[in-house]
Scaffold this motif. Structure first.
Motif, mmCIF file in Angstrom:
data_model
loop_
_atom_site.group_PDB
_atom_site.id
_atom_site.type_symbol
_atom_site.label_atom_id
_atom_site.label_comp_id
_atom_site.label_asym_id
_atom_site.label_seq_id
_atom_site.Cartn_x
_atom_site.Cartn_y
_atom_site.Cartn_z
ATOM 1 N N ASN A 44 25.847 -16.354 -12.264
ATOM 2 C CA ASN A 44 24.732 -16.834 -11.449
ATOM 3 C C ASN A 44 24.667 -15.955 -10.207
ATOM 4 O O ASN A 44 25.220 -16.276 -9.152
ATOM 5 C CB ASN A 44 24.934 -18.309 -11.087
ATOM 6 C CG ASN A 44 23.678 -18.908 -10.518
ATOM 7 O OD1 ASN A 44 22.860 -18.202 -9.928
ATOM 8 N ND2 ASN A 44 23.515 -20.206 -10.684
ATOM 9 N N TYR A 45 23.993 -14.828 -10.358
ATOM 10 C CA TYR A 45 24.009 -13.794 -9.321
ATOM 11 C C TYR A 45 23.277 -14.195 -8.052
ATOM 12 O O TYR A 45 23.694 -13.826 -6.961
ATOM 13 C CB TYR A 45 23.461 -12.479 -9.877
ATOM 14 C CG TYR A 45 24.261 -11.988 -11.067
ATOM 15 C CD1 TYR A 45 25.653 -11.970 -11.031
ATOM 16 C CD2 TYR A 45 23.638 -11.567 -12.228
ATOM 17 C CE1 TYR A 45 26.404 -11.536 -12.116
ATOM 18 C CE2 TYR A 45 24.383 -11.123 -13.317
ATOM 19 C CZ TYR A 45 25.760 -11.112 -13.248
ATOM 20 O OH TYR A 45 26.501 -10.687 -14.319
ATOM 21 N N LYS A 46 22.198 -14.964 -8.184
ATOM 22 C CA LYS A 46 21.467 -15.378 -6.984
ATOM 23 C C LYS A 46 22.351 -16.280 -6.111
ATOM 24 O O LYS A 46 22.453 -16.065 -4.899
ATOM 25 C CB LYS A 46 20.174 -16.096 -7.365
ATOM 26 C CG LYS A 46 19.328 -16.477 -6.156
ATOM 27 C CD LYS A 46 18.025 -17.128 -6.562
ATOM 28 C CE LYS A 46 17.089 -17.415 -5.435
ATOM 29 N NZ LYS A 46 17.631 -18.069 -4.273
ATOM 30 N N LEU A 47 22.992 -17.263 -6.731
ATOM 31 C CA LEU A 47 23.880 -18.136 -5.963
ATOM 32 C C LEU A 47 25.096 -17.366 -5.452
ATOM 33 O O LEU A 47 25.563 -17.610 -4.336
ATOM 34 C CB LEU A 47 24.321 -19.338 -6.795
ATOM 35 C CG LEU A 47 23.285 -20.440 -6.993
ATOM 36 C CD1 LEU A 47 23.830 -21.543 -7.895
ATOM 37 C CD2 LEU A 47 22.848 -21.024 -5.658
ATOM 38 N N SER A 48 25.581 -16.430 -6.248
ATOM 39 C CA SER A 48 26.711 -15.603 -5.807
ATOM 40 C C SER A 48 26.325 -14.803 -4.572
ATOM 41 O O SER A 48 27.129 -14.669 -3.646
ATOM 42 C CB SER A 48 27.153 -14.652 -6.923
ATOM 43 O OG SER A 48 27.639 -15.375 -8.029
ATOM 44 N N ALA A 49 25.113 -14.281 -4.550
ATOM 45 C CA ALA A 49 24.637 -13.535 -3.382
ATOM 46 C C ALA A 49 24.603 -14.444 -2.157
ATOM 47 O O ALA A 49 24.972 -14.023 -1.050
ATOM 48 C CB ALA A 49 23.254 -12.941 -3.646
ATOM 49 N N GLU A 50 24.188 -15.685 -2.336
ATOM 50 C CA GLU A 50 24.183 -16.640 -1.225
ATOM 51 C C GLU A 50 25.612 -16.909 -0.751
ATOM 52 O O GLU A 50 25.859 -17.028 0.457
ATOM 53 C CB GLU A 50 23.500 -17.943 -1.647
ATOM 54 C CG GLU A 50 22.009 -17.796 -1.866
ATOM 55 C CD GLU A 50 21.352 -19.058 -2.416
ATOM 56 O OE1 GLU A 50 21.978 -20.141 -2.382
ATOM 57 O OE2 GLU A 50 20.206 -18.953 -2.888
ATOM 58 N N ASN A 51 26.547 -17.006 -1.697
ATOM 59 C CA ASN A 51 27.955 -17.215 -1.336
ATOM 60 C C ASN A 51 28.486 -16.016 -0.555
ATOM 61 O O ASN A 51 29.192 -16.194 0.447
ATOM 62 C CB ASN A 51 28.813 -17.422 -2.580
ATOM 63 C CG ASN A 51 28.372 -18.593 -3.433
ATOM 64 O OD1 ASN A 51 28.365 -18.487 -4.646
ATOM 65 N ND2 ASN A 51 28.005 -19.699 -2.822
ATOM 66 N N VAL A 52 28.159 -14.817 -1.006
ATOM 67 C CA VAL A 52 28.598 -13.597 -0.307
ATOM 68 C C VAL A 52 28.026 -13.592 1.101
ATOM 69 O O VAL A 52 28.721 -13.257 2.068
ATOM 70 C CB VAL A 52 28.180 -12.327 -1.085
ATOM 71 C CG1 VAL A 52 28.438 -11.075 -0.260
ATOM 72 C CG2 VAL A 52 28.920 -12.257 -2.425
ATOM 73 N N HIS A 53 26.779 -13.995 1.234
ATOM 74 C CA HIS A 53 26.146 -14.033 2.556
ATOM 75 C C HIS A 53 26.931 -14.938 3.508
ATOM 76 O O HIS A 53 27.186 -14.564 4.656
ATOM 77 C CB HIS A 53 24.701 -14.522 2.431
ATOM 78 C CG HIS A 53 23.953 -14.486 3.713
ATOM 79 N ND1 HIS A 53 23.418 -13.329 4.228
ATOM 80 C CD2 HIS A 53 23.684 -15.464 4.613
ATOM 81 C CE1 HIS A 53 22.843 -13.598 5.389
ATOM 82 N NE2 HIS A 53 22.988 -14.882 5.646
ATOM 83 N N LYS A 54 27.336 -16.103 3.023
ATOM 84 C CA LYS A 54 28.122 -17.022 3.861
ATOM 85 C C LYS A 54 29.491 -16.434 4.186
ATOM 86 O O LYS A 54 29.970 -16.541 5.313
ATOM 87 C CB LYS A 54 28.295 -18.366 3.153
ATOM 88 C CG LYS A 54 27.057 -19.224 3.148
ATOM 89 C CD LYS A 54 27.303 -20.519 2.419
ATOM 90 C CE LYS A 54 27.794 -21.566 3.395
ATOM 91 N NZ LYS A 54 27.909 -22.904 2.765
ATOM 92 N N LEU A 55 30.107 -15.817 3.193
ATOM 93 C CA LEU A 55 31.448 -15.255 3.386
ATOM 94 C C LEU A 55 31.432 -14.059 4.336
ATOM 95 O O LEU A 55 32.431 -13.785 5.004
ATOM 96 C CB LEU A 55 32.055 -14.872 2.037
ATOM 97 C CG LEU A 55 32.511 -16.062 1.191
ATOM 98 C CD1 LEU A 55 32.639 -15.676 -0.273
ATOM 99 C CD2 LEU A 55 33.826 -16.618 1.728
ATOM 100 N N LYS A 56 30.299 -13.366 4.413
ATOM 101 C CA LYS A 56 30.198 -12.212 5.331
ATOM 102 C C LYS A 56 30.511 -12.614 6.766
ATOM 103 O O LYS A 56 31.096 -11.829 7.510
ATOM 104 C CB LYS A 56 28.787 -11.605 5.297
ATOM 105 C CG LYS A 56 28.508 -10.739 4.139
ATOM 106 C CD LYS A 56 27.193 -9.966 4.248
ATOM 107 C CE LYS A 56 26.074 -10.682 4.926
ATOM 108 N NZ LYS A 56 24.775 -9.986 4.830
ATOM 109 N N HIS A 57 30.134 -13.807 7.141
ATOM 110 C CA HIS A 57 30.385 -14.249 8.515
ATOM 111 C C HIS A 57 31.884 -14.345 8.795
ATOM 112 O O HIS A 57 32.353 -13.964 9.865
ATOM 113 C CB HIS A 57 29.684 -15.573 8.788
ATOM 114 C CG HIS A 57 28.201 -15.491 8.640
ATOM 115 N ND1 HIS A 57 27.409 -14.751 9.492
ATOM 116 C CD2 HIS A 57 27.369 -16.008 7.714
ATOM 117 C CE1 HIS A 57 26.147 -14.831 9.111
ATOM 118 N NE2 HIS A 57 26.088 -15.583 8.024
ATOM 119 N N LYS A 58 32.619 -14.824 7.828
ATOM 120 C CA LYS A 58 34.072 -14.923 7.998
ATOM 121 C C LYS A 58 34.712 -13.532 7.961
ATOM 122 O O LYS A 58 35.685 -13.280 8.665
ATOM 123 C CB LYS A 58 34.653 -15.843 6.940
ATOM 124 C CG LYS A 58 34.062 -17.244 7.109
ATOM 125 C CD LYS A 58 34.896 -18.323 6.633
ATOM 126 C CE LYS A 58 34.361 -19.693 6.954
ATOM 127 N NZ LYS A 58 32.939 -19.909 6.963
#
Length: 105
Positions: free
Chosen positions: A46-60
């Motif tokens: 699920n690449y779209k949701l994975s991209a959203e997860n990566v976006h959140k993780l970028k902050h950390k």
């Protein structure tokens, strides 16, 4: 590979140890949960949701002083939005490095 550090947190806190401890505590709680959701989504292709997860993780990634790794995550996020997993291995190595570092705090 660059190593996670507390330099950004130290700068942000202005020396307020209580603030630093609170921020670290939040990261230690949220990061494993966010990583787990990312793994679930990427495993399910699920690449779209994975991209959203990566976006959140970028902050950390940014908070833990990983400047170059942030750029890797940005590129990976863009690739995921194109259904392309280029950068996955590098990104997951970053996550592993962060997990190991947070375990030491």
């Amino acid at each position: 590979m660059e190593q996670p550090n507390l330099s950004y947190i130290n700068t942000l806190s202005g020396g307020d140890k209580s603030f630093e401890e609170k921020l670290i505590s939040i990261i230690k709680k949220e990061f494993p949960e966010e990583k787990e959701v990312y793994v679930k989504n990427i495993t399910s292709n699920n690449y779209k949701l994975s991209a959203e997860n990566v976006h959140k993780l970028k902050h950390k990634i940014n908070i833990l002083g990983l400047v170059d790794s942030y750029k890797v995550a940005e590129n990976y996020e863009k690739n995921l939005l194109k259904n392309n997993t280029t950068g996955q291995t590098d990104f997951e190595l970053i996550l592993e490095s962060m997990s190991n570092y947070l375990d030491t705090l």
